[in-house]
Every structure is written in C-alpha cells, then in structure tokens.
Design a protein around this motif. Structure first.
Motif, PDB file in Angstrom:
ATOM      1  N   HIS A 170      -0.684   3.046  16.440  1.00 19.36           N
ATOM      2  CA  HIS A 170       0.098   1.976  15.801  1.00 19.36           C
ATOM      3  C   HIS A 170      -0.482   1.678  14.427  1.00 19.36           C
ATOM      4  CE1 HIS A 170       2.339   1.322  19.486  1.00 19.36           C
ATOM      5  NE2 HIS A 170       1.204   1.621  20.085  1.00 19.36           N
ATOM      6  N   GLU A 172       0.537   1.920  11.306  1.00 18.98           N
ATOM      7  CA  GLU A 172       1.278   1.142  10.288  1.00 18.98           C
ATOM      8  C   GLU A 172       1.141  -0.357  10.557  1.00 18.98           C
ATOM      9  OE1 GLU A 172       3.703   2.154   7.851  1.00 18.98           O
ATOM     10  OE2 GLU A 172       4.199   4.221   8.345  1.00 18.98           O
ATOM     11  N   GLU A 173       1.191  -0.712  11.834  1.00 15.44           N
ATOM     12  CA  GLU A 173       1.127  -2.132  12.194  1.00 15.44           C
ATOM     13  C   GLU A 173      -0.298  -2.682  12.117  1.00 15.44           C
ATOM     14  OE1 GLU A 173       3.111  -2.986  15.885  1.00 15.44           O
ATOM     15  OE2 GLU A 173       2.211  -4.993  16.042  1.00 15.44           O
ATOM     16  N   PRO A 514      -0.416  -3.861   1.388  1.00 14.06           N
ATOM     17  CA  PRO A 514       0.956  -3.582   1.840  1.00 14.06           C
ATOM     18  C   PRO A 514       1.933  -4.729   1.575  1.00 14.06           C
ATOM     19  CG  PRO A 514      -0.493  -4.066   3.707  1.00 14.06           C
ATOM     20  CD  PRO A 514      -1.367  -4.033   2.502  1.00 14.06           C
ATOM     21  N   ASP A 516       6.113  -5.834   2.651  1.00 18.62           N
ATOM     22  CA  ASP A 516       7.265  -5.481   3.492  1.00 18.62           C
ATOM     23  C   ASP A 516       8.404  -4.958   2.625  1.00 18.62           C
ATOM     24  OD1 ASP A 516       6.063  -6.222   5.825  1.00 18.62           O
ATOM     25  OD2 ASP A 516       6.752  -8.318   5.717  1.00 18.62           O
ATOM     26  N   GLN A 529       2.182   2.221  -0.436  1.00 17.82           N
ATOM     27  CA  GLN A 529       0.863   1.586  -0.538  1.00 17.82           C
ATOM     28  C   GLN A 529      -0.118   2.550  -1.210  1.00 17.82           C
ATOM     29  OE1 GLN A 529      -0.886   0.041   3.088  1.00 17.82           O
ATOM     30  NE2 GLN A 529      -2.606  -0.844   1.959  1.00 17.82           N
ATOM     31  N   TYR A 534      -5.665   6.534   1.866  1.00 18.03           N
ATOM     32  CA  TYR A 534      -5.025   7.842   2.019  1.00 18.03           C
ATOM     33  C   TYR A 534      -6.000   8.978   1.771  1.00 18.03           C
ATOM     34  CZ  TYR A 534      -0.108   6.408   2.217  1.00 18.03           C
ATOM     35  OH  TYR A 534       1.098   5.909   2.605  1.00 18.03           O
ATOM     36  N   ASN A 571      11.124  10.967   1.761  1.00 18.89           N
ATOM     37  CA  ASN A 571      10.344   9.838   1.241  1.00 18.89           C
ATOM     38  C   ASN A 571      10.816   9.480  -0.163  1.00 18.89           C
ATOM     39  OD1 ASN A 571       7.281  11.338   2.544  1.00 18.89           O
ATOM     40  ND2 ASN A 571       8.719   9.986   3.586  1.00 18.89           N
ATOM     41  N   PRO A 580       4.474   8.018   4.644  1.00 18.90           N
ATOM     42  CA  PRO A 580       4.113   6.893   5.521  1.00 18.90           C
ATOM     43  C   PRO A 580       2.759   7.149   6.199  1.00 18.90           C
ATOM     44  CG  PRO A 580       6.096   8.028   6.312  1.00 18.90           C
ATOM     45  CD  PRO A 580       5.652   8.737   5.089  1.00 18.90           C
ATOM     46  N   PHE A 581       2.072   6.069   6.550  1.00 16.35           N
ATOM     47  CA  PHE A 581       0.763   6.203   7.201  1.00 16.35           C
ATOM     48  C   PHE A 581       0.862   6.781   8.622  1.00 16.35           C
ATOM     49  CE2 PHE A 581      -1.386   3.449   4.025  1.00 16.35           C
ATOM     50  CZ  PHE A 581      -2.547   4.188   3.886  1.00 16.35           C
ATOM     51  N   THR A 582       2.084   6.753   9.179  1.00 14.77           N
ATOM     52  CA  THR A 582       2.238   7.230  10.571  1.00 14.77           C
ATOM     53  C   THR A 582       1.644   8.628  10.768  1.00 14.77           C
ATOM     54  OG1 THR A 582       4.423   6.339  10.162  1.00 14.77           O
ATOM     55  CG2 THR A 582       3.970   7.087  12.401  1.00 14.77           C
TER      56      THR A 582
END
Ligand SMILES: O=C([O-])CC(=O)C(=O)O
Ligand SMILES: [Mg+2]
Length: 631
Positions: A170, A172-173, A514, A516, A529, A534, A571, A580-582
């Motif tokens: 999780h 991203e969260e 970050p 939203d 971000q 990264y 993207n 994305p960080f996922t």
C-alpha cells in the motif's frame, strides 16, 4: 518447564565485553550451556539445556519466594555490581517480542508447539494477508497523520515483516505516513513521541569513542548508513537530535522500495547541539542542550565518525548524507567523496530525480534539454545540485560545452537573481551560476525578464510561487513546467491546485511532497511527486550489488535515464512526468541495474564477474517480507 529446552542467541560482544567474569562464571555454571556452538554471522547460536540448569542451580540464586534469581539482581547488595545480562531467546514470549522474527497471530499451530507459544496467543491462526488487511483497517481509523505514523512505528518495532509487507503493498497510501510529509511533524515532536531508540545517536559526548558506539549496534552486516546532523530537516530548519526521524524514514524506504535488508540499514544522528531555541527550552528535547559546535570541533567529530564507519564495516559501506545545512553539505560530499562510498541525497538524489522528470517532460513539451531555459528559486543543495546535473546531461548527451549549458540555467536566492556583480560575495557552490545580467530583486521580475520554460522551487520556503509568478510563467509558455520541490507540504512553493488554476490547466506540475489530484474545469489533473525517494533506494541497491566503492556523476545520470524510461505514454497522457509509486520496486530494480552497469563499465565494481541480466539480479537481491516457516 518444557519451554526451557530451547535455542538461545547470545551476542558475542556482550559475552566478552559487558559481563563481569563473576557473573559469566555463575551463568556458565548454572546454565550448563552445552557444547553445540555454531556461528552464524556475528551471532553465537547455543543449544542449551536450561531444564537441567534449573535443577542444578546454586541455592544462592534461588530466592525465598521461589522466583529464581538467575542474574543475581535480587540477591545483590547495594555495593555489589550486577551485570545487566540479557539473553535473547528465539522462542516463547521473547519470540513474540522480537520484531525480526515475530509473526503474531500468523504463527501456525505447529510453530506454537515447537516454539513454546501455546497460551501466549489466542487460538486463532490467520494469514499474513489478513494481518495486512487488519492493520490497514486500523491505520485508516486514525484521522490524525501523526497517529498513523506512530501506529506504523509501533508495527515496525513489533513485527518488522508485517510492517514492510503492509508498506510495500500500500505504498501510495502509506508513503506520506512513514515519510514526507508526516515524518517532518514527527521530527518536530520527536521528543514527546520518542519511545524506543531506532538508530544510533553520536553526540559530542561520544568523541573518542565512536568505534565503540558503532559496536553497540546489535547488527554487524551493515550495508547502508543514512546520517544527519539535524541542521536542515526538510524545509523545517534545525531540529537538532530530533532529526533522527529522517534517517529512520529514509532507511525504511531503502528496504521497502529498494529491497535492502532492514538489518543491513543503520540510521545515525550526529548531535553537535542545536541553534533552535524552542527545542533548547523544551523539557522533552532529547538532544544535547547547547548551541551547535562548529569549525574544528564539528569537523573532528564527523571525521572520527567517517573513519570509524570504514574501520568497522569496510570500504563498501554506503553512507548517505541527509539534511545537512548547505555550509557543511557540499564540503562533506567533496571531502569524503574521495575516500568513501558517499552520496548526498539532497544534492545528488534530488538532482537525479528532477532530471528524470525533465527528460520525461520533454516528450510533452518538445525539444531537447538545451532548447529550454531554467529558473530556480533557491540556490542551496537541491537548486545547485539539480542545475549542475542538468548542465552535465546537456554536455554528455548533446555535446553542449559545460559553460554554455550553465548559461541556460538561472538561480534566484534570498538576495535576488544570482549575477556576476555578486560573484565576490557568493558561496562557492553558487559561483558557477553568476551570469552577466543586471541585478533583479524579485522572482516575478526574473520570470518576466529571463523567460524560463521551467520554474523550479528549492528554497525551503512555502508559498513563494505566488499568483503573479505562476501567471507570468503561463503568459510565456504554452505548457509551463512548474516544480515546487520544497518539503514538507507546508513549505511547498505552491500547491497543485494553485499551479493548475493559475495556468488554466496548462501547467506540467510536480512537487516534493504529495498533493491529491485536482479537478479544474471538469478535468482531473494528477500531480507527480518529484521526490528523491524515487532514486536513492534503487541507486543504493545498484551501488551495493555491484560492490562499488565510489559514486560517480555518470551513475546519477544513469539513474535519471532509468527512471525517465519508466514513465509510460499512459502516465504522460495524464500529465505525469513520474511513474506512480505503485511499481516502485520494479522501478528500483531498473535503476539499480543501470547504476550497477555503469559501475562495471567504469571499472569500479568489486563484485565479479558481472551478472548477465542485471535487472533480474537486482530483483533476486531484494528483501521480501514474507514470513518464513519456523522448524
Ligand atoms: O525527505 C524528503 O522528502 C526529500 C528530501 O530529501 C528533503 O526534502 O530534504
Ligand atoms: Mg533530505
């Protein structure tokens, strides 16, 4: 007493150095440790039959009420020294308290039998996946970010594998919880939320003893140290010893995002005092209560630390400098870059991530880097680090002479545009950017005059990209690139919403902390971000897996290109110049592979032969947090 027949782990150094001969004799006699001793790394695994030992205990060790006084703590007179003896037993109650080995309710019935856990846990057995679900549910119940942070820290200290599985699945969260921006608040309040030490504190009081202090850390196979002196924590300024939250957070990402084993990571805070009066007067402050030591005193402590680290862990230990103030950061990097494997995250990591974003952004705005003009607000570590790497990329890729490349880059600091008439009074790292131009005081005037295509905020001061500034960028450019890099969110030069609104949805925007997604005129804009998270985990993995002993700029460029290559058309279609960080572990493996390849190409890699497929090799080196089965 069945549970006494079990394995115990003793730390060698503690046996030899911290036990008095008397207590050791008493232990070895009473515990009757059997002779099966096998060494695994620095640990001594001993099979002991404590069952026997209980029967053979010296009567003196047994206290009247039947409680055995193994350690002489109860019977000792006031004038008798007692050794604070601890043995970590990898079973029973201590197994549940050991964050590296604990599985909580996921211990199977068989494991509960074999490892003396019966009755210590409620009957239910659940999977690690269900534990992740439960923890996530619990963390989501907290409304206050700092509460979420503390819940995550508690988990890290009680069940490390579950912490990492939750974080990885999780990401991203939870990244904003364990890292920027919440970690900033955690550092500000570290004194009152401090529970257990999470890293090593090296203060002026440890001068002359740093090697010993390093040896107090329970793990020996350290591969990465993140060290701060707390003087410039994010954009929050001097937080002294409480900066510890930063190395702890960065190293959690080394493991979660880059796959470096948690036990190979060591957070360090060097405490030379603080100039933050609020902290000095705070009764809960945890650091030295004095103004910062500077000059020779500072240099000597850092030098002793750097020498001790190499002596204790060898040449291949990676030391990441984090959140040092400008006046030390450049000099430390310059000095120790020649003798150690060092990397400054704020100068080099931030530069590498921003360059990656710019390379990706070219697909949206067109042209080459050399066709663009860059204006920075902030001429410290991040600003000049990014500027230099952009110039270097132009030089290497487009053969633009370095001097010409630099002329496309302009910096504004607190005194206005950096121009040649200011050269004499400039700090050395600003001098290359002092171009011929009339002095300009205000950023908005600099934007109107220089007409940059890219505006980058690295000032550490929030709300400095005002409506005027952003509108000026929008008046000059069809697609203005605006990067508000200062952290945490409160220090961001502008918000995502401001960037999109003031440019009528035309900005290509990314920020250090970050934001939203923003809805504007019926469209949803997803901000990227631009955070060094990264880069550093994959970059560090690449250095470690190739066994290199020095960092080179070419490796940073390789990391940027590897990251930019991970940005997909999908993207870009959303205006995202970072992936994305996922997928961050896949991204890190690709970065690691390119960094390692560069190390091999430059003849700097120590691990030979070079693996054929470096991406696969990187993936195979990565720590995964699934539970093992215990015999
Ligand atoms: O920690 C972060 O989020 C990025 C960074 O290095 C800084 O702002 O100093
Ligand atoms: Mg930093």
């Amino acid at each position: 007493m069945a549970s006494l027949n079990r394995c115990i782990f003793l730390n060698k150094t503690h046996i030899s150095s911290s036990c008095s001969p008397l207590s050791l004799k008493r232990h070895s006699e009473s515990l009757k440790l059997s002779s099966v001793i096998s060494e695994r790394n620095d640990r001594v695994l001993m099979e002991s039959s404590l069952k026997d030992s209980v029967l053979e205990l010296d009567p003196v060790s047994a206290v009247n009420d039947g409680v055995l006084d193994f350690y002489g703590e109860v019977m000792a007179m006031e004038d008798q020294g007692v050794t604070p003896w601890t043995v970590s037993v990898a079973s029973g109650y201590n197994l549940l308290r050991n964050p590296h080995h604990n599985k909580g309710l996921a211990f199977t019935d068989k494991e509960r039998d074999t490892h003396y856990l019966r009755g210590l846990l409620p009957p239910t057995v659940i999977s690690q996946d269900l534990q992740v679900k439960k923890l996530l549910y619990r963390i989501r119940q907290y409304q206050v970010p700092l509460q979420k942070y503390m819940a995550m820290m508690d988990l890290q200290e009680s069940n490390e594998k579950l912490f990492y599985k939750l974080l990885i699945e999780h990401v991203e969260e939870l990244l904003p919880v364990v890292y920027t921006p919440t970690v900033g608040e955690a550092c500000q309040k570290y004194g009152s939320i401090f529970r257990r030490p999470q890293g090593l504190y090296i203060s002026l009081r440890e001068k002359g003893k740093i090697l010993e202090v390093l040896r107090n850390w329970p793990e020996m196979g350290i591969q990465v140290i993140v060290v701060t002196d707390g003087e410039r924590i994010l954009g929050l300024g001097d937080l002294g010893c409480q900066g510890m939250g930063i190395p702890v957070g960065k190293l959690s990402l080394y493991s979660a995002l880059g796959g470096v084993r948690p036990s190979a990571c060591l957070p360090v805070t060097i405490d030379v005092g603080t100039n933050n009066d609020k902290l000095l007067n705070d009764e809960f402050y945890i650091g030295l209560r004095q103004k910062r030591a500077t000059g020779q005193e500072y240099k000597e402590l850092v030098h002793e630390f750097m020498a001790a680290v190499k002596q204790n862990y060898g040449e291949k230990i990676l030391i990441q400098f984090e959140d040092f103030a400008n006046h030390n950061a450049f000099d430390l990097l310059e000095k120790y870059g020649k003798t150690h494997l060092v990397f400054n995250d704020d100068i080099q990591g931030t530069a590498s991530v921003v360059l990656a974003g710019l390379i990706a952004a070219l697909k949206l705005v067109g042209g080459t880097l050399a066709d663009h003009k860059f204006l920075f607000l902030g001429a410290g570590e991040a600003g000049t680090g990014i500027a230099e790497l952009i110039a270097l990329e132009m030089f290497k890729k487009m053969n633009t002479p370095l001097e010409d490349a630099r002329k496309k880059i302009w910096l504004v600091d607190s005194k206005g545009l950096i121009v040649s008439s200011r050269k004499e009074s400039l700090q050395h790292f600003k001098k290359p950017w002092a171009h011929e131009h009339e002095p300009i005081q205000d950023l908005v005037d600099a934007v109107k005059d220089i007409k940059p295509t890219v505006l980058i905020g690295t000032s550490g001061v929030g709300r400095t990209f005002t409506k005027d500034v952003v509108e000026a960028m929008a008046a000059i450019n069809k697609k203005p690139i605006i990067l508000a890099l200062s952290n945490p969110t409160s220090q961001s030069e502008c918000t995502a919403e401001e960037a999109y609104t003031w440019t009528e949805g035309r900005a290509i925007f990314a920020s250090g902390s970050p934001f939203d997604p923003v809805e504007y005129n019926g469209n949803v804009f997803v901000p990227g971000q631009a955070n060094n998270a990264y880069i550093f985990p994959g970059f560090g993995l690449g250095l470690i897996m190739s066994g290199t002993i020095r960092v080179r700029d070419d490796m940073l460029l390789a990391a940027s290109e590897a990251l930019a290559a991970q940005v997909t058309q999908e993207n870009l279609d959303k205006g995202l110049i970072f992936p994305p960080f996922t997928n961050i572990r896949k991204i890190s493996a690709n970065i690691a592979a390119k960094v390692a390849a560069k190390a091999y190409e430059l003849g700097l890699a120590g691990r030979l032969p070079q693996p054929k497929d470096l991406v696969k090799h990187a993936e195979s080196c990565m720590y995964t947090p699934s539970y093992p089965n215990y015999r």
